[in-house]
Design a protein around this motif. Structure first.
Motif, short mmCIF file in Angstrom:
data_model
loop_
_atom_site.label_atom_id
_atom_site.label_comp_id
_atom_site.label_asym_id
_atom_site.label_seq_id
_atom_site.Cartn_x
_atom_site.Cartn_y
_atom_site.Cartn_z
N ALA A 187 15.39 -18.53 -13.44
CA ALA A 187 16.27 -18.75 -12.29
C ALA A 187 16.01 -17.72 -11.19
O ALA A 187 15.99 -18.04 -10.00
CB ALA A 187 17.74 -18.68 -12.73
N LYS A 188 15.79 -16.47 -11.58
CA LYS A 188 15.48 -15.43 -10.59
C LYS A 188 14.17 -15.72 -9.88
O LYS A 188 14.03 -15.48 -8.67
CB LYS A 188 15.42 -14.06 -11.28
N ALA A 189 13.19 -16.24 -10.62
CA ALA A 189 11.90 -16.59 -10.01
C ALA A 189 12.06 -17.70 -8.98
O ALA A 189 11.47 -17.65 -7.89
CB ALA A 189 10.90 -16.99 -11.08
N ALA A 190 12.90 -18.70 -9.29
CA ALA A 190 13.14 -19.80 -8.34
C ALA A 190 13.86 -19.29 -7.10
O ALA A 190 13.54 -19.68 -5.97
CB ALA A 190 13.94 -20.90 -9.04
N GLN A 191 14.86 -18.43 -7.29
CA GLN A 191 15.58 -17.86 -6.15
C GLN A 191 14.66 -17.01 -5.28
O GLN A 191 14.76 -17.03 -4.05
CB GLN A 191 16.76 -17.02 -6.66
N ASP A 192 13.75 -16.29 -5.91
CA ASP A 192 12.81 -15.46 -5.16
C ASP A 192 11.87 -16.33 -4.33
O ASP A 192 11.57 -16.01 -3.17
CB ASP A 192 12.01 -14.59 -6.13
N ALA A 193 11.42 -17.44 -4.91
CA ALA A 193 10.53 -18.36 -4.17
C ALA A 193 11.26 -18.94 -2.96
O ALA A 193 10.70 -19.02 -1.86
CB ALA A 193 10.05 -19.47 -5.10
N GLN A 194 12.50 -19.34 -3.15
CA GLN A 194 13.27 -19.91 -2.04
C GLN A 194 13.52 -18.86 -0.95
O GLN A 194 13.41 -19.15 0.25
CB GLN A 194 14.61 -20.45 -2.56
N ALA A 195 13.83 -17.62 -1.34
CA ALA A 195 14.06 -16.56 -0.36
C ALA A 195 12.80 -16.26 0.43
O ALA A 195 12.85 -16.02 1.65
CB ALA A 195 14.56 -15.30 -1.08
N ARG A 196 11.64 -16.27 -0.23
CA ARG A 196 10.38 -16.03 0.47
C ARG A 196 10.09 -17.14 1.47
O ARG A 196 9.64 -16.89 2.60
CB ARG A 196 9.24 -15.92 -0.53
#
Length: 242
Positions: free
Chosen positions: A160-169
């Motif tokens: 979930a953190k990886a997905a949130q990081d991708a969206q933030a980038r």
């Protein structure tokens, strides 16, 4: 008329194909995201083995069986349950050496080997499990593999953190370029979302001499450290004018 009616769908299809070819490609942004969760381990897996070499096969087998029985008694005295111990691994093999005089292999005996797997749920006693193994005659002890009983939950958190990081980038890039971030078009997650044991923090060294009133963990110099769960995600987002 029949010929014209037959040609009409073909002409419409060709026109649609030409329009699609002339259409501009979709505006996309491709990003990757990383996620990591750290936790203190709450259990460990011990891999042990006892082996013996003897000219007589039955004697070698009896020796390792006696070692396994002795260690089982020690492990259960420490609180291990039957379902936490496996002693199913066994091998019996002839062993040879090269004889220079005879120029051929020479049988020197039979090697019997038994493996023991133990799940230690009380890490305060991990050192005791190791020390009592050597006391029982176990002659192979591998470094413990540290684990968490919340493994599946922590793997999902890392993902979930990886997905949130991708969206933030993706949003950062869109805002910087003055465009609007649209919906996600594709997502690809790392297939190997798994714990990464930090074994360099789990220092294990048996003391040169017994330490009075020291726990098993203190005698072997054990410190659990942390386990890191990591994941990565690659995603594509649509871009639109503000």
């Amino acid at each position: 008329m029949k010929k014209i009616a037959w040609l009409l769908p073909a002409l419409l299809f060709a026109s649609a194909a030409a329009s699609a070819a002339d259409a501009p490609p979709p505006r996309l942004v491709a990003v990757s995201g990383q996620g990591e969760v750290s936790v203190a381990p709450d259990r460990a897996r011990l891999s042990l083995a006892a082996d013996a070499l003897h000219p007589d096969l039955k004697t070698a087998e009896s020796q390792v069986n006696a070692t396994v029985r002795a260690y089982l008694a020690e492990a259960k005295a420490l609180g291990a349950k039957d379902e936490q111990i496996s002693t199913a691994g066994i091998s019996l093999n002839p062993e040879y050496v090269w004889d220079d005089k005879l120029h051929q292999q020479k049988l020197v005996g039979y090697r019997a080997r038994r493996t023991i797997e133990v799940v230690v749920t009380d890490l305060d006693k991990l050192g005791d499990y190791v020390l009592r193994a050597t006391k029982a005659g176990v002659n192979h002890v591998s470094p413990p593999q540290l684990e968490s009983s919340r493994s599946d939950e922590l793997q999902r958190q890392a993902l979930a953190k990886a997905a949130q990081d991708a969206q933030a980038r993706a949003k950062l890039l869109a805002d910087t370029l003055g465009v609007k971030l649209g919906s996600v078009r594709s997502v690809r997650a790392n297939d190997e979302v798994r714990p990464m044991p930090v074994m360099y923090k789990a220092e294990m060294r048996v003391a040169a001499a017994p330490m009075a009133d020291a726990s098993g963990n203190e005698q072997i110099g054990f410190a659990g450290g942390e386990i890191k769960y990591s994941a990565s995600v690659s995603a594509e987002f649509d871009l639109a004018e503000r």
